[in-house]
Write a protein that holds these residues in place. Structure first.
Motif, PDB file in Angstrom:
ATOM      1  N   GLN A 298      57.820  29.759  94.833  1.00 20.24           N
ATOM      2  CA  GLN A 298      57.145  29.911  93.896  1.00 20.24           C
ATOM      3  C   GLN A 298      55.711  29.375  94.152  1.00 20.24           C
ATOM      4  OE1 GLN A 298      58.380  28.573  89.935  1.00 20.24           O
ATOM      5  NE2 GLN A 298      56.797  29.382  88.980  1.00 20.24           N
ATOM      6  N   VAL A 299      54.728  30.164  94.335  1.00 21.87           N
ATOM      7  CA  VAL A 299      53.407  29.588  94.480  1.00 21.87           C
ATOM      8  C   VAL A 299      52.854  29.038  93.322  1.00 21.87           C
ATOM      9  CG1 VAL A 299      51.287  30.046  95.239  1.00 21.87           C
ATOM     10  CG2 VAL A 299      53.053  31.327  96.338  1.00 21.87           C
ATOM     11  N   GLN A 300      52.282  27.775  93.482  1.00 25.59           N
ATOM     12  CA  GLN A 300      51.575  27.077  92.305  1.00 25.59           C
ATOM     13  C   GLN A 300      50.227  26.512  93.001  1.00 25.59           C
ATOM     14  OE1 GLN A 300      54.461  24.175  90.628  1.00 25.59           O
ATOM     15  NE2 GLN A 300      54.862  25.612  88.933  1.00 25.59           N
ATOM     16  N   LEU A 301      49.285  26.829  91.807  1.00 25.72           N
ATOM     17  CA  LEU A 301      47.956  26.443  92.233  1.00 25.72           C
ATOM     18  C   LEU A 301      47.648  25.296  90.994  1.00 25.72           C
ATOM     19  CD1 LEU A 301      46.169  29.587  93.396  1.00 25.72           C
ATOM     20  CD2 LEU A 301      47.352  28.036  94.630  1.00 25.72           C
ATOM     21  N   VAL A 302      47.077  24.231  91.326  1.00 24.52           N
ATOM     22  CA  VAL A 302      46.721  23.263  90.148  1.00 24.52           C
ATOM     23  C   VAL A 302      45.343  22.692  90.612  1.00 24.52           C
ATOM     24  CG1 VAL A 302      47.441  21.193  88.931  1.00 24.52           C
ATOM     25  CG2 VAL A 302      49.266  22.657  89.888  1.00 24.52           C
ATOM     26  N   GLU A 303      44.434  23.060  89.885  1.00 22.18           N
ATOM     27  CA  GLU A 303      43.219  22.417  89.722  1.00 22.18           C
ATOM     28  C   GLU A 303      42.918  21.215  89.170  1.00 22.18           C
ATOM     29  OE1 GLU A 303      42.476  27.183  88.890  1.00 22.18           O
ATOM     30  OE2 GLU A 303      43.634  25.464  88.083  1.00 22.18           O
ATOM     31  N   SER A 304      42.174  20.427  89.759  1.00 21.06           N
ATOM     32  CA  SER A 304      41.402  19.281  88.954  1.00 21.06           C
ATOM     33  C   SER A 304      40.148  18.837  89.450  1.00 21.06           C
ATOM     34  CB  SER A 304      42.587  18.121  89.605  1.00 21.06           C
ATOM     35  OG  SER A 304      42.528  17.892  90.735  1.00 21.06           O
ATOM     36  N   GLY A 305      39.638  17.827  88.814  1.00 20.10           N
ATOM     37  CA  GLY A 305      38.213  17.466  89.062  1.00 20.10           C
ATOM     38  C   GLY A 305      37.062  17.981  88.266  1.00 20.10           C
ATOM     39  N   GLY A 306      37.334  18.830  87.349  1.00 23.00           N
ATOM     40  CA  GLY A 306      36.469  19.063  86.129  1.00 23.00           C
ATOM     41  C   GLY A 306      35.849  18.259  85.433  1.00 23.00           C
ATOM     42  N   GLY A 307      34.896  18.404  84.701  1.00 21.71           N
ATOM     43  CA  GLY A 307      34.438  17.313  83.725  1.00 21.71           C
ATOM     44  C   GLY A 307      32.878  17.692  83.475  1.00 21.71           C
ATOM     45  N   SER A 308      32.267  16.798  82.605  1.00 20.90           N
ATOM     46  CA  SER A 308      30.667  16.835  82.259  1.00 20.90           C
ATOM     47  C   SER A 308      29.993  16.106  83.091  1.00 20.90           C
ATOM     48  CB  SER A 308      30.937  16.596  80.873  1.00 20.90           C
ATOM     49  OG  SER A 308      31.730  17.234  80.023  1.00 20.90           O
ATOM     50  N   VAL A 309      28.718  16.714  83.591  1.00 19.92           N
ATOM     51  CA  VAL A 309      27.660  15.845  84.159  1.00 19.92           C
ATOM     52  C   VAL A 309      26.470  16.577  83.646  1.00 19.92           C
ATOM     53  CG1 VAL A 309      29.302  15.573  86.338  1.00 19.92           C
ATOM     54  CG2 VAL A 309      27.952  17.592  86.182  1.00 19.92           C
ATOM     55  N   GLN A 310      25.667  15.604  84.169  1.00 19.81           N
ATOM     56  CA  GLN A 310      23.809  16.050  83.497  1.00 19.81           C
ATOM     57  C   GLN A 310      23.526  17.038  84.785  1.00 19.81           C
ATOM     58  OE1 GLN A 310      21.793  12.475  82.842  1.00 19.81           O
ATOM     59  NE2 GLN A 310      22.239  12.826  80.640  1.00 19.81           N
ATOM     60  N   ALA A 311      22.615  17.835  84.523  1.00 20.59           N
ATOM     61  CA  ALA A 311      21.990  18.685  85.350  1.00 20.59           C
ATOM     62  C   ALA A 311      21.647  17.867  86.820  1.00 20.59           C
ATOM     63  CB  ALA A 311      20.729  19.535  84.965  1.00 20.59           C
ATOM     64  N   GLY A 312      21.667  18.380  88.079  1.00 22.90           N
ATOM     65  CA  GLY A 312      21.242  17.595  89.251  1.00 22.90           C
ATOM     66  C   GLY A 312      22.447  16.803  89.662  1.00 22.90           C
ATOM     67  N   GLY A 313      23.486  16.942  88.997  1.00 15.54           N
ATOM     68  CA  GLY A 313      24.754  15.964  89.445  1.00 15.54           C
ATOM     69  C   GLY A 313      25.553  16.666  90.227  1.00 15.54           C
ATOM     70  N   SER A 314      26.851  15.859  90.501  1.00 17.70           N
ATOM     71  CA  SER A 314      27.809  16.645  91.581  1.00 17.70           C
ATOM     72  C   SER A 314      29.085  16.546  90.789  1.00 17.70           C
ATOM     73  CB  SER A 314      27.760  15.871  92.715  1.00 17.70           C
ATOM     74  OG  SER A 314      26.415  15.992  93.545  1.00 17.70           O
ATOM     75  N   LEU A 315      30.043  17.429  91.336  1.00 18.49           N
ATOM     76  CA  LEU A 315      31.513  17.273  91.082  1.00 18.49           C
ATOM     77  C   LEU A 315      32.045  17.878  92.260  1.00 18.49           C
ATOM     78  CD1 LEU A 315      31.695  18.501  87.367  1.00 18.49           C
ATOM     79  CD2 LEU A 315      32.355  16.026  88.389  1.00 18.49           C
ATOM     80  N   ARG A 316      33.533  17.383  92.538  1.00 18.74           N
ATOM     81  CA  ARG A 316      34.272  18.154  93.679  1.00 18.74           C
ATOM     82  C   ARG A 316      35.332  18.326  93.031  1.00 18.74           C
ATOM     83  NH1 ARG A 316      36.946  15.910  98.974  1.00 18.74           N
ATOM     84  NH2 ARG A 316      38.435  14.763  97.574  1.00 18.74           N
ATOM     85  N   LEU A 317      35.727  19.670  92.748  1.00 21.03           N
ATOM     86  CA  LEU A 317      37.038  20.400  92.610  1.00 21.03           C
ATOM     87  C   LEU A 317      38.157  20.250  93.513  1.00 21.03           C
ATOM     88  CD1 LEU A 317      35.642  23.333  90.343  1.00 21.03           C
ATOM     89  CD2 LEU A 317      36.105  20.985  89.498  1.00 21.03           C
ATOM     90  N   SER A 318      39.146  20.172  93.090  1.00 14.59           N
ATOM     91  CA  SER A 318      40.343  20.310  94.006  1.00 14.59           C
ATOM     92  C   SER A 318      41.503  21.319  93.413  1.00 14.59           C
ATOM     93  CB  SER A 318      41.005  18.741  94.068  1.00 14.59           C
ATOM     94  OG  SER A 318      40.084  17.879  94.476  1.00 14.59           O
ATOM     95  N   CYS A 319      42.318  21.697  94.301  1.00 15.14           N
ATOM     96  CA  CYS A 319      43.119  22.830  93.789  1.00 15.14           C
ATOM     97  C   CYS A 319      44.490  22.582  94.964  1.00 15.14           C
ATOM     98  CB  CYS A 319      42.704  24.424  94.277  1.00 15.14           C
ATOM     99  SG  CYS A 319      43.945  25.308  93.901  1.00 15.14           S
ATOM    100  N   ALA A 320      45.256  21.839  94.404  1.00 15.66           N
ATOM    101  CA  ALA A 320      46.697  21.539  95.224  1.00 15.66           C
ATOM    102  C   ALA A 320      47.583  22.754  95.158  1.00 15.66           C
ATOM    103  CB  ALA A 320      47.337  20.396  94.613  1.00 15.66           C
ATOM    104  N   VAL A 321      47.969  23.224  96.282  1.00 10.38           N
ATOM    105  CA  VAL A 321      48.608  24.704  96.559  1.00 10.38           C
ATOM    106  C   VAL A 321      50.091  24.173  97.028  1.00 10.38           C
ATOM    107  CG1 VAL A 321      49.005  26.686  97.886  1.00 10.38           C
ATOM    108  CG2 VAL A 321      46.616  25.616  97.167  1.00 10.38           C
TER     109      VAL A 321
END
Length: 123
Positions: free
Chosen positions: A1-24
């Motif tokens: 069974q294939v599962q994809l789980v995202e993480s890393g989202g959030g709230s930031v101000q314009a100009g900021g950075s985020l890194r999203l991850s997806c564990a497969v």
């Protein structure tokens, strides 16, 4: 069974950075197209970035030069590095996978989807 789980989202101000991850997990095909898609309230889901089993990357014009898709095969994880974020990047972000490596941004064709992670960018 294939599962994809995202993480890393959030709230930031314009100009900021985020890194999203997806564990497969459970994905056994050697051929694939994997990508990040997003959907803002009241809008259609759109492709953000994809990568295929040949290492080819594609990006939406709106994120070129700001977002980078990558993968760590040893960790079975897909990433999306997002820099210089803008309020218009606010959306639910989903990762997706399919064994048809040619799918690229054709989001309606992807077979496997994660549950999504919210990204909110304030001005």
């Amino acid at each position: 069974q294939v599962q994809l789980v995202e993480s890393g989202g959030g709230s930031v101000q314009a100009g900021g950075s985020l890194r999203l991850s997806c564990a497969v997990s459970g994905y056994t095909y050697s051929s694939y197209s994997m990508g990040w898609f997003r959907q803002a309230p009241g809008k259609e889901r759109e492709g953000v970035a994809t990568i295929d089993s040949g290492g080819r990357r594609t990006y939406a014009d709106s994120v070129k030069g700001r977002f980078t898709i990558s993968q760590d095969n040893a960790k079975n994880t897909l990433y999306l590095q997002m820099n210089s974020l803008k309020p218009e990047d606010t959306a639910m972000y989903y990762c997706a996978a399919d064994r048809r490596w040619w799918l690229l941004m054709q989001s309606t064709e992807y077979q496997y989807w994660g549950q999504g992670t919210q990204v909110t960018v304030s001005s």
